[in-house]
Design a protein around this motif. Structure first.
Motif, PDB file in Angstrom:
ATOM      1  N   TYR A  26     -33.396  64.873 -50.973  1.00 59.38           N
ATOM      2  CA  TYR A  26     -32.618  63.898 -50.214  1.00 59.38           C
ATOM      3  C   TYR A  26     -32.401  62.626 -51.017  1.00 59.38           C
ATOM      4  O   TYR A  26     -31.320  62.026 -50.992  1.00 59.38           O
ATOM      5  N   ALA A 274     -25.023  59.027 -43.623  1.00 62.76           N
ATOM      6  CA  ALA A 274     -25.694  58.854 -42.329  1.00 62.76           C
ATOM      7  C   ALA A 274     -26.601  60.042 -42.025  1.00 62.76           C
ATOM      8  O   ALA A 274     -27.767  59.879 -41.617  1.00 62.76           O
ATOM      9  N   LYS A 275     -26.087  61.244 -42.240  1.00 64.17           N
ATOM     10  CA  LYS A 275     -26.871  62.447 -41.971  1.00 64.17           C
ATOM     11  C   LYS A 275     -28.053  62.559 -42.924  1.00 64.17           C
ATOM     12  O   LYS A 275     -29.184  62.890 -42.504  1.00 64.17           O
ATOM     13  N   THR A 276     -27.818  62.281 -44.208  1.00 63.67           N
ATOM     14  CA  THR A 276     -28.880  62.416 -45.203  1.00 63.67           C
ATOM     15  C   THR A 276     -29.987  61.396 -44.980  1.00 63.67           C
ATOM     16  O   THR A 276     -31.180  61.711 -45.130  1.00 63.67           O
ATOM     17  N   ILE A 277     -29.613  60.153 -44.641  1.00 62.07           N
ATOM     18  CA  ILE A 277     -30.626  59.127 -44.376  1.00 62.07           C
ATOM     19  C   ILE A 277     -31.479  59.514 -43.171  1.00 62.07           C
ATOM     20  O   ILE A 277     -32.706  59.333 -43.164  1.00 62.07           O
ATOM     21  N   THR A 278     -30.846  60.062 -42.144  1.00 55.80           N
ATOM     22  CA  THR A 278     -31.594  60.519 -40.963  1.00 55.80           C
ATOM     23  C   THR A 278     -32.566  61.631 -41.328  1.00 55.80           C
ATOM     24  O   THR A 278     -33.739  61.624 -40.913  1.00 55.80           O
ATOM     25  N   GLU A 279     -32.081  62.594 -42.127  1.00 51.04           N
ATOM     26  CA  GLU A 279     -32.950  63.698 -42.542  1.00 51.04           C
ATOM     27  C   GLU A 279     -34.072  63.201 -43.448  1.00 51.04           C
ATOM     28  O   GLU A 279     -35.209  63.705 -43.376  1.00 51.04           O
ATOM     29  N   ALA A 281     -35.472  60.197 -43.314  1.00 52.86           N
ATOM     30  CA  ALA A 281     -36.453  59.526 -42.452  1.00 52.86           C
ATOM     31  C   ALA A 281     -37.301  60.543 -41.695  1.00 52.86           C
ATOM     32  O   ALA A 281     -38.531  60.375 -41.548  1.00 52.86           O
ATOM     33  N   THR A 282     -36.665  61.609 -41.235  1.00 54.24           N
ATOM     34  CA  THR A 282     -37.410  62.663 -40.530  1.00 54.24           C
ATOM     35  C   THR A 282     -38.415  63.327 -41.456  1.00 54.24           C
ATOM     36  O   THR A 282     -39.573  63.582 -41.080  1.00 54.24           O
TER      37      THR A 282
END
Length: 307
Positions: A26, A274-279, A281-282
């Protein structure tokens, strides 16, 4: 099956390593802005990306060809425009020469100007774009008129009437040159005959009769041969104008294709931040939880008691 402490430790370390690799992936996507950074990441996406890049490279080459086409067509249009303007001046001189009121000096001055105009028309026929002669067909290294003022023949240059084509799109070619050997040969022949008449002892009426000078209403003169040449020049300019319009249409088409292919390539391989940052953080939260659980699973050793 007996689960030992060693098995628990090995399994935890393997999962932690997997978690680190996922976070590293990521992080690399965020840094590079690309979903894949090597073909092994996703072969299908990599192959599609190569295809899009090939399309963009071809589009870029077609646009460069458009620039070459513009240069040829603009130069051709300018040369034919000057030739048309010069023929208008020739018409004025012919009408003037057809009058019996001219003195021998007047006839000589007219002839001198006709000679200069003839040479100027030959120069126009030898117009070049860069190092290429645009009216010599595929013989772009050879001028249409030789140094002695004679025009090239098909026996000397076999490609005088052959088209020069460039690729403007996939499977589409366009002729960018204009055949000029017949047009400028007719003009040069007319100018030569006019010179001969002006240097002869022919009267103004005889000059007018031989050149076809007629008066339709007492004021407007028509010169049959010269007017025909002017119409041929205008026809050639109209042909060039149609090609220029087509070049502009093809340019618009190429620009639209470039935008579309760029969008497809972006959707194919660009990072969705946006999607990559969320993933990311998860993945970090899961990793921290794994570390916390692992700390409880691993038994303390003598080293821990020494601390």
């Amino acid at each position: 099956m007996r689960v030992t402490q060693s098995m628990l430790s090995s399994n935890m370390l393997r999962n932690l390593n997997t978690s680190y690799n996922k976070m590293a992936k990521y992080q690399e996507q965020l840094n590079s802005g690309k979903v894949i950074n090597r073909p092994s990441d996703n072969p299908v996406v990599a192959v599609k990306g190569m295809g899009y890049r090939v399309d963009l490279d071809k589009n870029e080459q077609y646009q460069r060809n458009m620039g070459q086409a513009h240069s040829w067509l603009d130069s051709t249009d300018e040369a034919l425009g000057q030739a048309g303007s010069v023929l208008i001046r020739v018409k004025e001189l012919v009408v003037q020469a057809a009058s019996d009121t001219n003195t021998s000096e007047d006839r000589e001055k007219i002839n001198q100007e006709i000679t200069q105009i003839k040479q100027h028309l030959q120069d126009l026929a030898n117009t070049r774009v860069g190092e290429n002669y645009i009216f010599s067909g595929t013989n772009t290294n050879s001028p249409l008129f030789k140094a002695d003022g004679t025009i090239q023949s098909s026996t000397d240059l076999t490609g005088l009437k052959k088209p020069i084509e460039v690729n403007v799109f996939d499977g589409i070619k366009m002729q960018i040159n204009t055949e000029g050997v017949d047009l400028f040969n007719d003009i040069d022949t007319f100018m030569g005959e006019l010179e001969d008449l002006l240097t002869s002892d022919a009267s103004g009426k005889e000059i007018g009769d031989k050149l076809g000078v007629n008066s339709t209403d007492g004021t407007n003169q028509t010169i049959l041969g010269l007017d025909s040449l002017s119409e041929n020049v205008l026809a050639k300019r109209a042909e060039v104008g149609a090609k220029q319009n087509r070049v502009e249409l093809m340019e618009n088409r190429l620009q639209l294709q470039e935008v579309n292919v760029t969008k497809l390539m972006s959707k194919n391989e660009d990072t969705d931040y946006a999607k990559t940052i969320t993933e990311m953080a998860t993945a970090e939260s899961i990793h921290q939880a794994s570390l916390s659980v692992g700390a409880k699973i691993i038994q303390q050793t003598l080293v821990d008691f020494i601390r």
